[in-house]
Design an enzyme around this catalytic site. Structure first.
Site, PDB file in Angstrom:
ATOM      1  N   LYS A 265       0.839  -1.196   0.000  1.00  0.00           N
ATOM      2  CA  LYS A 265       0.000   0.000   0.000  1.00  0.00           C
ATOM      3  C   LYS A 265       0.878   1.251   0.000  1.00  0.00           C
ATOM      4  O   LYS A 265       1.958   1.230   0.572  1.00  0.00           O
ATOM      5  CB  LYS A 265      -0.844   0.054   1.287  1.00  0.00           C
ATOM      6  CG  LYS A 265      -2.017  -0.879   1.351  1.00  0.00           C
ATOM      7  CD  LYS A 265      -2.767  -0.685   2.653  1.00  0.00           C
ATOM      8  CE  LYS A 265      -3.889  -1.697   2.821  1.00  0.00           C
ATOM      9  NZ  LYS A 265      -4.956  -1.566   1.824  1.00  0.00           N
ATOM     10  N   ARG A 339     -10.344 -11.330   2.186  1.00  0.00           N
ATOM     11  CA  ARG A 339     -11.188 -12.401   1.659  1.00  0.00           C
ATOM     12  C   ARG A 339     -10.496 -13.761   1.752  1.00  0.00           C
ATOM     13  O   ARG A 339     -11.153 -14.798   1.814  1.00  0.00           O
ATOM     14  CB  ARG A 339     -11.613 -12.060   0.219  1.00  0.00           C
ATOM     15  CG  ARG A 339     -10.469 -11.907  -0.749  1.00  0.00           C
ATOM     16  CD  ARG A 339     -10.864 -11.179  -2.025  1.00  0.00           C
ATOM     17  NE  ARG A 339     -11.009  -9.746  -1.815  1.00  0.00           N
ATOM     18  CZ  ARG A 339     -11.398  -8.872  -2.756  1.00  0.00           C
ATOM     19  NH1 ARG A 339     -11.673  -9.315  -3.992  1.00  0.00           N
ATOM     20  NH2 ARG A 339     -11.498  -7.597  -2.485  1.00  0.00           N
TER      21      ARG A 339
HETATM   22  N1  BES Z   1      -7.941  -3.591   4.605  1.00  0.00           N
HETATM   23  C1  BES Z   1      -8.155  -3.184   3.270  1.00  0.00           C
HETATM   24  C2  BES Z   1      -9.452  -2.416   3.066  1.00  0.00           C
HETATM   25  C3  BES Z   1      -9.585  -1.108   3.776  1.00  0.00           C
HETATM   26  C4  BES Z   1      -9.333   0.072   3.105  1.00  0.00           C
HETATM   27  C5  BES Z   1     -10.022  -1.051   5.084  1.00  0.00           C
HETATM   28  C6  BES Z   1      -9.479   1.276   3.743  1.00  0.00           C
HETATM   29  C7  BES Z   1     -10.174   0.144   5.734  1.00  0.00           C
HETATM   30  C8  BES Z   1      -9.904   1.312   5.050  1.00  0.00           C
HETATM   31  C9  BES Z   1      -8.206  -4.405   2.360  1.00  0.00           C
HETATM   32  O1  BES Z   1      -7.433  -5.474   2.749  1.00  0.00           O
HETATM   33  C10 BES Z   1      -7.714  -3.960   1.018  1.00  0.00           C
HETATM   34  O2  BES Z   1      -6.568  -3.621   0.923  1.00  0.00           O
HETATM   35  N2  BES Z   1      -8.581  -4.004   0.018  1.00  0.00           N
HETATM   36  C11 BES Z   1      -8.233  -3.623  -1.290  1.00  0.00           C
HETATM   37  C12 BES Z   1      -8.838  -4.645  -2.218  1.00  0.00           C
HETATM   38  C13 BES Z   1      -8.401  -4.517  -3.633  1.00  0.00           C
HETATM   39  C14 BES Z   1      -6.930  -4.852  -3.758  1.00  0.00           C
HETATM   40  C15 BES Z   1      -9.241  -5.447  -4.452  1.00  0.00           C
HETATM   41  C16 BES Z   1      -8.802  -2.235  -1.563  1.00  0.00           C
HETATM   42  O3  BES Z   1      -9.901  -1.941  -1.093  1.00  0.00           O
HETATM   43  O4  BES Z   1      -8.127  -1.447  -2.194  1.00  0.00           O
HETATM   44 MN    MN Z   2      -5.419  -5.308   2.081  1.00  0.00          MN
END
Ligand code: BES
Ligand code: MN
Ligand code: ZN
Length: 489
Positions: A265, A339
């Site tokens: 990230k 997931r």
């Molecule tokens: N933990 C994150 C989602 C999240 C984002 C929670 C902001 C709280 C605040 C999750 O694991 C994630 O990174 N999701 C990705 C999924 C994508 C790669 C399909 C996302 O939402 O960008």
């Molecule tokens: Mn994630």
């Protein structure tokens, strides 16, 4: 720790440091609400006019503090606005905001509308939640201590305060867990805390360590956790009641820190990813609450705990995982890790033959895009179940909204090498594709709901109502509410 009790005494003579009273917003200024009328006469009927003179209108959330100059026993009066017709959530928020504004004061009493048991509970609960602070890591003593003794003026039975206390302690536990830095809360540590807190509440607790997870075929938990020197855990908490006719299963996403893994990230999205265990927190808090309230239902809770970090041992984009269900999954993006741990948790939970599985997760940024910070998305393979979850959340005052699982999105999760990919080629509808992915791991005929609370789990903004900055404890009370609706599941 803050305590609350009920007292039916006249608020005018109540021995306290601050008296909180409610005002509705009327046509011609603030109108004393139930509980405040008697006070108004102690001030010669001039209270509403005095408040109006400091621009207080009675609008929801508005606060005004007045010295009482001996007119009543309390030296300070705190007027809180209730709006037109507050409802239970309005009462919780008003109580929370008023108590939050009194940090540094030892004792406070609330003379808000509390004639019915529901109202008295709402006032007590809002007050307790508003008194929450997280000061474990402060050494400079600058943060003021929360109000420690709360009194709710009400003729209701003391059991109302006890119930509010149980709910508030469950939520506070979750807030503490979310606020704890990930250096102090890794999967094994979380499991240990769950064991202790669970046992204390009378739950039976089992923990699978990383070796047992590997041997047991939990490819998702193992894959996500393998980049960290803090290995994954799966915790199972169980509660049963002799008169229970139904069994509820909760599954919580417990990523103690989500860096994204090799699909790293950017910094701005990472600094609050200690909150990525909010789902597991809510499941733990709810299980403890259900046990302490002795609800007539059977409940099992699974905490899917892992730390998602990049390293030489981390899973790679294009790796294929063997999930607990037997299905294989191609990991196209290691940041879509929630997931992957939930797919194992859901498949394992199905073995308990529950009447309903509910998973809770900070799953997608797309949830925040679609519904904002305060409204969770609720998806289900059953319309009535989805409505039940949304209704339970609404009654708890927690924002939640029903979302669809459109069939046509499933095709995008096809993988050229495995049964399924963990990423959809299009980012549109990202909250829904995550739901559709999870649905693949719910056995045929099993009813299931998915709550995506990426936004609601953590308050990056300013405090409001009874919600502090940081960990919110969101959805904990919704899950307890579902257990209370056991007859409908
Ligand atoms: N933990 C994150 C989602 C999240 C984002 C929670 C902001 C709280 C605040 C999750 O694991 C994630 O990174 N999701 C990705 C999924 C994508 C790669 C399909 C996302 O939402 O960008
Ligand atoms: Mn994630
Ligand atoms: Zn995550």
């Amino acid at each position: 720790m803050t305590t609350v009790r009920l007292n039916s005494a006249d608020p005018v003579s109540l021995d306290t440091d601050a008296l909180i009273v409610g005002f509705r917003s009327g046509q011609d200024g603030p109108v004393p609400a139930v509980g405040a009328e008697a006070l108004d006469s102690a001030f010669g009927g001039r209270l509403a006019a005095s408040l109006a003179s400091v621009a207080f209108t009675g609008k929801a959330g508005e606060l005004a503090k007045l010295p009482t100059f001996g007119a009543i026993a309390s030296p300070l009066l705190v007027a809180v606005g209730l709006g037109d017709s507050p409802g239970l959530e309005g009462l919780r928020r008003a109580a929370g905001a008023a108590v939050r504004s009194l940090a540094g004061t030892a004792r406070a009493a609330l003379a808000l509308p509390a004639d019915t048991a529901e109202e008295a509970e709402a006032v007590a609960l809002g007050a307790l939640l508003g008194a929450y602070t997280f000061s474990r890591y402060r050494t400079n003593g600058e943060q003021k201590a929360p109000v420690s003794e709360l009194t709710v003026v009400s003729g209701q039975d003391e059991s109302v305060a006890e119930r509010a206390g149980v709910l508030a302690e469950s939520v506070s536990l979750v807030r503490d867990l979310v606020n704890t830095p990930p250096s102090d809360l890794w999967p094994a540590k979380f499991a240990e805390l769950a064991e202790q807190a669970g046992a204390k509440a009378g739950l039976s607790v089992e923990v699978l360590d990383d070796q047992q997870l590997r041997e047991g075929g939990y490819g998702g938990l193992v894959g996500v956790g393998q980049g960290s020197s803090n290995p994954p855990r799966l915790v199972r908490l169980a509660y049963s009641h002799p008169e229970a006719a139904k069994t509820l299963a909760f599954v919580g996403k417990g990523i103690t820190f989500d860096s994204g893994g090799l699909s790293l990230k950017p910094s701005a999205s990472m600094d609050w990813m200690k909150s990525d265990m909010g789902g597991a927190g809510a499941v733990l808090g709810a299980m403890i609450g259900i046990a302490r309230l002795g609800l007539p239902v059977n409940a099992v809770g699974y905490l899917c705990l892992a730390e998602n970090l990049p390293s030489g041992t981390a899973q790679r984009p294009s790796d294929v995982l063997h999930s607990y269900s037997g299905k294989t999954v191609e990991v196209l993006d290691t940041d879509a890790e929630g997931r992957l741990v939930l797919m194992d948790g859901i498949a394992r939970a199905a073995e308990d033959s529950p009447d309903l599985i509910v998973d809770v997760a900070t799953l997608t940024g797309a949830q925040i895009v679609a519904l904002g910070w305060r409204t969770a998305g609720v998806m289900s393979n059953d319309d009535a179940v989805r409505e039940l979850v949304v209704e339970a959340a609404g009654a708890a005052g927690e924002g939640a909204w029903g979302m669809p699982l459109p069939e046509e999105l499933r095709k995008g999760l096809d993988s050229p090498v495995a049964d399924l990919a963990n990423l959809h080629p299009e980012r549109w509808g990202g909250m829904l594709t995550a739901g559709i992915f999870l649905k693949e791991f719910v056995p045929e005929g099993v009813r299931w709901a998915h709550i995506d609370m990426a936004g609601p789990a953590f308050n990056k903004g300013e405090p409001y109502g009874y919600t502090p900055k940081g960990g919110t404890g969101a959805i904990t009370r919704t899950l307890i509410g579902l257990a209370e609706r056991h007859a409908s599941i």
